[in-house]
Design an enzyme around this catalytic site. Structure first.
Site, PDB file in Angstrom:
ATOM      1  N   GLY A  33      45.143  31.473  40.602  1.00 56.33           N
ATOM      2  CA  GLY A  33      44.709  31.606  41.783  1.00 56.33           C
ATOM      3  C   GLY A  33      46.134  31.753  42.864  1.00 56.33           C
ATOM      4  O   GLY A  33      46.480  32.428  42.187  1.00 56.33           O
ATOM      5  N   ASN A  34      45.952  32.485  44.065  1.00 55.76           N
ATOM      6  CA  ASN A  34      45.748  33.313  45.069  1.00 55.76           C
ATOM      7  C   ASN A  34      46.365  32.326  46.158  1.00 55.76           C
ATOM      8  O   ASN A  34      45.608  31.427  46.477  1.00 55.76           O
ATOM      9  CB  ASN A  34      45.599  34.009  45.412  1.00 55.76           C
ATOM     10  CG  ASN A  34      46.516  35.818  44.569  1.00 55.76           C
ATOM     11  OD1 ASN A  34      46.621  35.751  43.846  1.00 55.76           O
ATOM     12  ND2 ASN A  34      46.162  36.726  45.884  1.00 55.76           N
ATOM     13  N   ARG A  35      47.148  31.742  46.448  1.00 54.46           N
ATOM     14  CA  ARG A  35      47.841  31.532  47.972  1.00 54.46           C
ATOM     15  C   ARG A  35      47.744  31.312  48.412  1.00 54.46           C
ATOM     16  O   ARG A  35      47.855  32.549  49.552  1.00 54.46           O
ATOM     17  CB  ARG A  35      49.174  30.666  47.936  1.00 54.46           C
ATOM     18  CG  ARG A  35      49.513  30.123  48.245  1.00 54.46           C
ATOM     19  CD  ARG A  35      51.344  29.557  47.491  1.00 54.46           C
ATOM     20  NE  ARG A  35      52.100  27.927  48.966  1.00 54.46           N
ATOM     21  CZ  ARG A  35      53.040  27.480  49.304  1.00 54.46           C
ATOM     22  NH1 ARG A  35      53.216  27.559  48.014  1.00 54.46           N
ATOM     23  NH2 ARG A  35      53.200  27.215  49.466  1.00 54.46           N
ATOM     24  N   VAL A 104      43.425  38.596  47.613  1.00 55.77           N
ATOM     25  CA  VAL A 104      42.867  39.103  46.722  1.00 55.77           C
ATOM     26  C   VAL A 104      43.660  38.688  45.280  1.00 55.77           C
ATOM     27  O   VAL A 104      45.098  39.292  45.366  1.00 55.77           O
ATOM     28  CB  VAL A 104      42.307  39.762  46.953  1.00 55.77           C
ATOM     29  CG1 VAL A 104      40.823  40.234  45.231  1.00 55.77           C
ATOM     30  CG2 VAL A 104      41.401  40.504  48.099  1.00 55.77           C
TER      31      VAL A 104
END
Ligand code: CTP
Ligand code: CA
Length: 245
Positions: A33-35, A104
């Site tokens: 995931g990306n924070r 992204v």
């Protein structure tokens, strides 16, 4: 309120906003995931609505409440970068402005395991091989002449700087590389921005639009995410007027 009755500098204009992070699946129960809280993206959507625009909000994974859909606001949910890519490609041709606030994921697992990855008696942990995700922003800029699309494309970059390089310099280089009209630099570090309402941004204009914007102030905003969003939306509106489209 009827879409046609909206007033403001973006009345009758279509603004697409991307917000939040992406999730890149490794197997049915795991992801990279990306924070990103999604709050800056939501603030941008609200600022564009307040400026009279018709807004389409493409939300990835967010940690904030999304505004309710309405006569001038439509919502779409995506999870992975490739889903976001498809959503943006579908929306871009009819948009006047693209505000690419989503964080992204640059990479995704190269292989998706259709069945949950199990521990084995082997004590070693598996190695995850990554592959590059498409650069949605750069791709939208590149596709614009043929596909049509947003007159104003705005990128967002959260930079910490690395001690040796100034965040503003990094952002300037990124603006050139991406080819978009505006790049919003968000200074991060020391837990200053993620998940907070206060923010500090610089709005950088590409060489091609600098003359159009002149010295619209403030190019540097310290304030709430909504105040920052208003400054970005104001510049996008000015560029649209100047483009006369
Ligand atoms: N972006 C995108 N597609 C990607 C990565 C980023 O569209 N695969 C967009 C982001 O939504 C943002 C802008 O590009 O508007 C800048 O993102 P950033 O992560 O700062 O840029 P990168 O080119 O990925 O550079 P870096 O190596 O610094 O992460
Ligand atoms: Ca990145």
């Amino acid at each position: 309120e009827e879409a046609s009755s909206a007033a403001g500098p973006l009345a009758g204009r279509r603004v697409v906003v991307t917000a939040g992070g992406t999730r890149e699946a490794l197997d049915p129960v795991r992801y990279l995931g990306n924070r990103s809280s999604g709050r800056q993206g939501v603030a941008l959507a609200e600022a564009a609505l307040a400026a009279g625009a018709e807004v389409h909000l493409i939300a990835g994974i967010v940690e904030t409440e999304l505004p309710a859909a309405g006569p001038r606001l439509s919502l779409e949910h995506v999870e992975s970068a490739r889903e976001l890519q498809q959503a943006v490609a579908a929306q871009a041709p009819s948009a006047d402005v693209l505000l690419m606030a989503a964080a992204v994921a640059d990479f995704r697992p190269a292989d998706y395991a259709a069945a949950k990855i199990k521990k084995t008696d082997d004590v070693d942990a598996p190695t995850i091989t990554l592959t590059r995700n498409p650069d949605i922003l750069a791709e939208t800029v590149r596709a614009r002449p043929a596909r049509g699309g947003p007159t104003v494309i705005v990128g967002f970059a959260a930079e910490t700087g690395d001690g040796a390089t100034d965040p503003l310099e990094l952002a300037q280089t990124k603006l050139l590389r991406k080819g978009c009209e505006l790049l919003v630099l968000n200074r991060v570090g020391e837990g200053l921005v993620f998940g907070r309402d206060s923010t500090e941004i610089h709005v950088l204009a590409s060489f091609g639009v600098q003359g159009v914007l002149g010295d619209v102030e403030p190019a540097h905003v310290v304030g709430t995410k909504r105040e920052a969003a208003d400054a970005v939306v104001d510049r996008a509106a000015r560029l649209l007027v100047a483009a006369g489209g």
